[in-house]
Write a protein that holds these residues in place. Sequence first.
Motif, short mmCIF file in Angstrom:
data_model
loop_
_atom_site.label_atom_id
_atom_site.label_comp_id
_atom_site.label_asym_id
_atom_site.label_seq_id
_atom_site.Cartn_x
_atom_site.Cartn_y
_atom_site.Cartn_z
N SER A 1 6.12 -5.36 -1.54
CA SER A 1 6.87 -5.26 -2.79
C SER A 1 6.71 -6.50 -3.66
CB SER A 1 8.35 -5.00 -2.49
OG SER A 1 8.85 -6.02 -1.65
N GLY A 2 5.95 -7.47 -3.19
CA GLY A 2 5.66 -8.63 -4.04
C GLY A 2 6.74 -9.68 -4.03
N VAL A 3 7.72 -9.56 -3.13
CA VAL A 3 8.75 -10.60 -3.05
C VAL A 3 8.16 -11.86 -2.41
CG1 VAL A 3 10.95 -11.20 -1.99
CG2 VAL A 3 10.63 -8.96 -3.01
N LEU A 4 7.27 -11.67 -1.44
CA LEU A 4 6.60 -12.80 -0.80
C LEU A 4 5.10 -12.64 -0.99
CD1 LEU A 4 8.39 -12.90 2.69
CD2 LEU A 4 8.73 -14.49 0.81
N PRO A 5 4.38 -13.73 -1.22
CA PRO A 5 2.92 -13.64 -1.25
C PRO A 5 2.38 -13.70 0.17
CG PRO A 5 3.62 -15.87 -1.82
CD PRO A 5 4.87 -15.08 -1.53
N PRO A 6 1.38 -12.86 0.50
CA PRO A 6 0.82 -12.92 1.85
C PRO A 6 0.02 -14.22 2.05
CG PRO A 6 -0.09 -11.07 0.58
CD PRO A 6 0.73 -11.89 -0.35
N SER A 7 -0.10 -14.64 3.31
CA SER A 7 -0.91 -15.83 3.57
C SER A 7 -2.37 -15.45 3.83
CB SER A 7 -0.39 -16.61 4.78
OG SER A 7 0.97 -16.43 4.96
N GLY A 8 -2.62 -14.17 4.01
CA GLY A 8 -4.00 -13.76 4.23
C GLY A 8 -4.13 -12.25 4.21
N GLY A 9 -5.35 -11.77 4.17
CA GLY A 9 -5.59 -10.34 4.17
C GLY A 9 -5.53 -9.76 2.77
N ALA A 10 -5.70 -8.46 2.67
CA ALA A 10 -5.73 -7.81 1.37
C ALA A 10 -4.81 -6.60 1.39
CB ALA A 10 -7.15 -7.38 1.01
N ILE A 11 -4.11 -6.38 0.27
CA ILE A 11 -3.33 -5.16 0.11
C ILE A 11 -3.81 -4.50 -1.17
CG2 ILE A 11 -1.02 -4.19 -0.15
CD1 ILE A 11 0.07 -6.75 1.18
N ARG A 12 -4.23 -3.25 -1.08
CA ARG A 12 -4.72 -2.54 -2.27
C ARG A 12 -3.83 -1.36 -2.55
NH1 ARG A 12 -9.05 -3.79 0.56
NH2 ARG A 12 -10.46 -5.34 -0.35
N PHE A 13 -3.59 -1.13 -3.85
CA PHE A 13 -2.84 0.05 -4.26
C PHE A 13 -3.68 0.76 -5.30
CE2 PHE A 13 0.38 2.11 -7.00
CZ PHE A 13 0.92 2.95 -6.05
N CYS A 14 -4.03 2.04 -5.04
CA CYS A 14 -4.92 2.79 -5.90
C CYS A 14 -6.20 2.00 -6.15
CB CYS A 14 -4.28 3.14 -7.23
SG CYS A 14 -2.86 4.19 -7.06
N GLY A 15 -6.68 1.33 -5.14
CA GLY A 15 -7.94 0.61 -5.26
C GLY A 15 -7.82 -0.79 -5.85
N GLU A 16 -6.63 -1.15 -6.36
CA GLU A 16 -6.50 -2.46 -7.00
C GLU A 16 -5.81 -3.43 -6.04
OE1 GLU A 16 -4.33 -4.20 -11.01
OE2 GLU A 16 -4.76 -2.08 -10.86
N ARG A 17 -6.30 -4.67 -5.99
CA ARG A 17 -5.66 -5.67 -5.12
C ARG A 17 -4.27 -5.98 -5.67
NH1 ARG A 17 -9.11 -9.10 -1.71
NH2 ARG A 17 -7.37 -10.54 -1.56
N ILE A 18 -3.24 -5.88 -4.84
CA ILE A 18 -1.90 -6.22 -5.31
C ILE A 18 -1.31 -7.37 -4.52
CG2 ILE A 18 -1.35 -3.90 -6.16
CD1 ILE A 18 0.41 -3.62 -3.61
N ALA B 1 2.61 -16.29 7.26
CA ALA B 1 3.07 -17.38 8.13
C ALA B 1 4.22 -18.11 7.45
CB ALA B 1 1.92 -18.34 8.39
N PHE B 2 5.28 -18.38 8.20
CA PHE B 2 6.34 -19.27 7.73
C PHE B 2 6.23 -20.54 8.55
CE2 PHE B 2 8.21 -15.02 7.00
CZ PHE B 2 8.43 -15.13 5.65
N GLY B 3 5.72 -21.59 7.94
CA GLY B 3 5.46 -22.78 8.72
C GLY B 3 4.49 -22.42 9.83
N GLY B 4 4.86 -22.66 11.06
CA GLY B 4 3.96 -22.35 12.16
C GLY B 4 4.15 -20.95 12.71
N LEU B 5 5.17 -20.26 12.20
CA LEU B 5 5.53 -18.97 12.78
C LEU B 5 4.80 -17.85 12.05
CD1 LEU B 5 7.86 -17.74 14.78
CD2 LEU B 5 8.86 -17.09 12.59
N LEU B 6 4.06 -17.02 12.79
CA LEU B 6 3.38 -15.89 12.16
C LEU B 6 4.33 -14.69 12.20
CD1 LEU B 6 -0.36 -15.61 13.17
CD2 LEU B 6 0.63 -15.82 10.90
N ALA B 7 4.89 -14.34 11.05
CA ALA B 7 5.83 -13.22 11.03
C ALA B 7 5.08 -11.90 10.94
CB ALA B 7 6.79 -13.36 9.85
N VAL B 8 3.96 -11.90 10.24
CA VAL B 8 3.12 -10.70 10.18
C VAL B 8 1.71 -11.13 10.55
CG1 VAL B 8 2.11 -8.96 8.69
CG2 VAL B 8 4.52 -9.53 8.44
N LYS B 9 1.16 -10.45 11.56
CA LYS B 9 -0.13 -10.85 12.12
C LYS B 9 -1.14 -9.74 11.90
CE LYS B 9 1.44 -12.45 16.02
NZ LYS B 9 1.69 -12.68 17.43
#
Lengths: 595, 351, 244
Positions: free
Chosen positions: A394-411, A356-364
Motif C-alpha cells: 500500500s506504499g506506507v513503507l518502501p521495500p528494501s529490495g525486490g519488485a512489486i508490479r501493478f498492471c505491469g508498472e513498478r509500484i 529490513a528494519f535495522g538488522g531484522l528482516l520482516a519480509v524475506k
Amino acid sequence: MNTRRLQWLLFAWFFVFPFLPLPPYWITIGNYIGLYAIVALGLVLLTGIGGLTSFGQAAFVGLGAYTTAYLSGVLGVSPWLGLPAGLLVSGLSAALIGSVTVRLSGHFLPLATIAWGLSLYYLFGTLEFLGKYDGLSGIPPLALFGLDLSAPEAMYGLIWLCLGGCLWLVLNLLDSRSGRAIRALASGRTMPEAMGVDTAQYKILIFVLAALMASLSGWLYAHLQRSVSATPFGLNMGIEYLFMAVVGGIGQVWGAILGAAVMTGLKSQLQDWLPRLFGSQGNFELVVFGVMIVLLLLWARQGLWPWLAGAWARWQPPAPLPLAPASAPAGYAGLARRSKPAPGSLLLDVDAARKAFGGLLAVKDMSFALRAGDVVGLIGPNGAGKSTMFNLLSGVLPPSGGAIRFCGERIDGLGARRIMELGIGRSFQHVHLLAQRSVLENVALGAHRRGHAGPLAAALHLERHEEARLLHLAAEQIRRCGLAEHMYTPAGSLALGQQRIVEIARALCSDPLLLLLDEPAAGLRLQEKQALAGLIRQLKAEGMAVLLVEHDMDFVMDLTDRLVVMEFGSKLAEGLPEVVRNDAAVLAAYLGGIE
Amino acid sequence: MDFGIFAVLAQDGVTNAAVYALLAMALVLVFSVTRIIFLPQGEFIGFGALTLAALQGGQFPRLLWLLIGVGVLCFAVDLLAALRQRRYKPLPRRQLLWSAGENLFYPLLLWALAQSFDWSAVPMLGQILFTLAVTVPLGVMLYRVAFQPLAEASVLVLLIVAVGVHFALIGLGLFIFGPEGSTTQAFTDWSAEFGALLMSGQSLVVIAVAAGLIAALYLFFERTLFGKALRATAVNRRGAQLVGIGTAQAGRMAFALAAALGSLAGILIGPLNTVGYDSGFIVALKGFVAAIVGGLASYPLAAAGALLVGLLESYASFWASAYKEVIVFTLIIPLLAWRSLASVHTDEEGA
Amino acid sequence: MSAVVLETRQLSVRYGKMEAVRSASIRLRAGEIVTVIGPNGAGKSSLLNAIMGALPSNGQADGEVLYEARDIGHHAVEQRLGKGLALVPEKRELFTSMSVEDNLLLGAYRRRRRGRSHREALDSVYAIFPRLRERRGQLAGTMSGGERQMVAIGRALMSDPKVLMLDEPSLGLAPRVMAEVFHVIARLRDSGVATLLIEQNSRAALQVADYGYVLEVGDVTLEGPAAELAHHPRVIEAYLGARH
C-alpha cells in the motif's frame, strides 16, 4: 426554526447591536470581539480541525497591521492598498514558515510557533523604520466612497462584515472536497495519504489561510486604533487567541465567535472588578485566565460551543449536512472510470519483495501474484510479517529490495497517494474513520481524487456540481455495501463490523481494481463476519480483485480462491485453501505445538 | 574584534550557556517523563532569585504565601478525589494524613522557620537550601493540582495547561513580589586577569555549579534506582506502569527536579542580573531553544544546544545588539527543520 | 487441590461503547497453569490488563477481581505488584535504550518480599535464563525476539510474583525459541508460581496448561481441564484447525 437559521440570526444580532442605546464602551468591546473572532476562526481551522497548533497567530496580525501602518501612515498610500499588501506579506511569510514548520511532527510545531511569534515580536520592536517599541502612529482612517469610517460604530459594521465573510468562506470550504481533506489531516498521515490527499500541501494551505485571516484582523485593527506598537502582537496575545478558540470549542467554527466574546467580555469585566477587590498591584485577570483555562481543560475539554449545541440539539435535532443528491446529478455518468482488465490477466506481481528494519528482516523475498477477479488470502500467525507486507503493497513503507508490479508498472517505492491513484484501494486494521462525521462524509473522502475543484472554488461554492457528483458517488458506494440506512449516522457510533464496511465503501470510491483489506475480520462477531464475507463475495462477482490479509483462517477458508501463507517473513506455502489447510508445514507452523 | 573582546564575549556566552543548560536539562527531563512542555519553568527562576534576595535582605520570603495557598488547594484536591471515590473504596486515611502533612503542615513549618530566624545572618548555603525547601515542593504541588489529573491527555492539552499555569504564576508573581526586581549577593568577589581577559569569579562559580549539577544528574540517572525509574518512564511509559513506577510518582519527581534546577538557575544569575517576577520567562525560552536542539529527548545534545545559544547570543549582542533576541529565536526554525529531517518518522503518528 | 489465588467474578471490560470482555469468571490455583485461548480481538489482553489494573484510560472494568479471596478491584498497579501479581505484556514493553540488567532491576521496583536483595533476585532470574547473565550489559533494544521475551519474563519475575500473567509469549518467536519459553513456564510451575497464559497458539498452550478457558468475542464459551479441551470438537475445529 432550524439550527442553521438560528445561527445566522444570532450573528445578525451583532449588526443590530450598535443601534441599541448602549454606552460607546460596548461598541468598542464589540469591535474587539469581532477582531479577535477573525483570528480565532483561523485557529479553529488550523488547530481545531487541521490539528496544527499555533501560538504565533498574533505575529501575523502584527504583519497585517504593520504593513498597512507603514504604507498608509508613513508612505501615504491608500489604506485600501494596505489590505492586499498585508495579505501578501502575511501569506508569503506563512507559506515560507509553513513549508519548514508544518512538516514537523507533533509538539515541535507549537514550539516553533512560539519561537517565530517571539522573533517577529522582537523584530517589530527593533526595526528602526517601524518605530521600534513606540510603534507607528498617525495611520489614516478608512473611507469608502467619501464615507468616513473612523467612528467606532462605522468600523463595527466593517469588522463584523469581514467576520461574516470569513465565516461564510470557512463554512463553505469545510463543506467540500477540500474540507473533507482538511478534516482528515488531524488523524495522522497514513489514512489521508491513502485516500489521495496531499497532506503537506493541505497543511500549508490551512496555515496560510489562518495567517491571512490574522492579517485581515491586523489591517482592521490598525485603522481602528490609528496606531500600532509591538505589544499587542506578542506571544501573550498569541496565546490568548488560542485560549479563545479553546474556550469556544477548538473544533467549532461558531465557537471562535463565542470564545472571543466570552474572553473579551470577561477580560473587560475582570479588569474593572479585580483591582477593586484586590488592590491595583497585580495582574489578576491573568491569574483568573490561567486558572480558568486549567479548569476548562480539566472539566470540559470540548469547550463551550459543543455544550451549547448539545443542549440545543436535544430541543431541535440538527439536520444532516451534507446531503446526498436524490438522483444522479448532471455529469455523473461522465465521471472518469478505469477500464477493467480482462478476468484472469495479471494484476499484482510481487517479486522477491523484502523489508529490513535495522538488522531484522520482516519480509524475506516474498513472491506471489494476483489476477483480476481473484480473491486471495495472505495468512499466517501473528508476527509473521503480514502487516509489513501489506504496508509494502500500500506504499506506507518502501521495500528494501525486490519488485512489486501493478498492471505491469513498478509500484515499489511509490507513495501511498500514487498507488491509490493507480487503482489499489485499502482498509485499515485499526479503523481510521472520522468518528464525529457522517458515514457519507467519511466515504466521500475516498472520492478525493475523483474531483478536481480547488479550495478557492470550494470557499466560494463554485464547485457545487462536482461536489454533488462526488456525494452521489459516495452514496452509491454506501448503497452498494448495504449501509444506506446509516448514511447520515456519525461513523463513530456504528458497530465495528459496520465501520469496517464503511472503510471498504470509502476505498470503493476511488474505483479500484484491487482492494487490500487488512485483517478485516479481527474483533468481529459471527454475524458481522458473515455480512463482511457476503460483501466480499458480491465484490468478487462484480469483478473486483481482493487481497485479504488475515489471521483468522476460518474466515478466509471459504472465501478465497487461493491462500498464501507467511511465516517468519517468508512464504511457507501457496495454493488452494483445502490443500494449504492440510499442508503439513502449514499445520505445524500456523497451528503450532511444542515438540 | 581583537582577541580580548572575543574572549570576554566567550566568557559571557559560556556563563549564560551554563544557565541555559540547566534549564534545558529540566525541560528535557519533564517532557520525556510526563510529555509536559514545562513553560512555567521560567517562573522558578524568579522565585529562586527573589526568595534568596528576600532572605538576604532580612525580609520575609513572600513566596511562602503562595506555597501555603497552593498547599491548601492540593490538600483540597486530594480530599475531593478521595471523597469522590468513596463509593468504590474506603477512604484512604493514611494517604490523606500524608497529604495533610505535605501540603498543610510542611508550609506552616517553613513559615515558622522563616519567622524565627534572622536568615540574613545565616551562611549563603543555608539560605539557598531554605530557598529550595520552598520552591521544590511548589513544583510538586503544581504538578498535583494542574497536571496529574490530566496525565493521559495529549501533548497539546498539556501544553495549553502549562500556558495557563504560566499565566497564573506570572499574575500572582506580580502580586507577591511587586514590579521591582532584586539582585542577590555575589558568591565571590575574586577575579583574575589573564592578559586582556578579566576572569570573574562569579562566572567561574556559575559554570562550576552548573557543571557539577549536570554531573550529579548524570550520576542520578545512571546509578540510582529512582533515576533509572525516571529514565524508564521516558523510554516506555507502559513498561514503567507495569513494573509499578506510577505515572504520578515519576511526574512528581520530574517536577521536583525541574523546580530545583529552575530555582538554582535563578540563584546563579541573581548576583549578575536584576531578576524580577517575570524575567525568567525569556531566559527559560532560551533554555527551550537548547532543549529543542536535543529534540526534547537528548541531554548531551541539549547541553550542546545551550552552548550554541549562549555563544550566539553573546556574539550577536556585540555585532547587532538590538537583534540579539530575534537571532536567538529565529534560530529555532532551521534547527527544527534539521531535527525533523534527522528524526525518522514511523508510519503512525500520535494523534 | 491447592488454594485459589486468583479469581475473577463477572469481570467485564468496556472501552466506551465497545464491550471487550463480558462477565468472564475464571479461577487460578497456586502452582497451576491456566490458559485462555481464543481468536484475535476476542478480549484476551483486556482480561489480563483488567486483572493487573492496567487498562488504558478509556477502558473500564466492572465486576470483581479476587486475589487470595480479597477484592483488589480498586487497587492501583503498584499495589497489585506488591501483593504478587505480575504481567508480561504482549508487546514486551522493554526499556529498549537501557541495559538488560537495568531492565531486570526495574522489575524489582515494587517487589512483594522486601527481604530479598536485588542481587538475590537477579541471581535467581539469571539461573532461569543463563543467557541474560552473559548479555547483562547489552541494551535491551538490540536483542533478538527470543531474548527480549526472556528479559520481559525475567523482569516480571524480579517482583517475586505469586501469579504470573503472560500475554502471547510465543508471538513472533521461532519454534525452537518458543519451545524454550514454554519449558521455562512449565518449570516456574514447579517453583510454585501460578501462571495465567494467553496464547493464540492454542495447541502449545493446552499442552503446557492444566486448565483452559475459551474466550470468544467477549464471552467465555468453554472451559475445562486442558487435556479435555484439546480434544473438544469445537476447539479442534475453531482453533486447532485439524478438521479431519
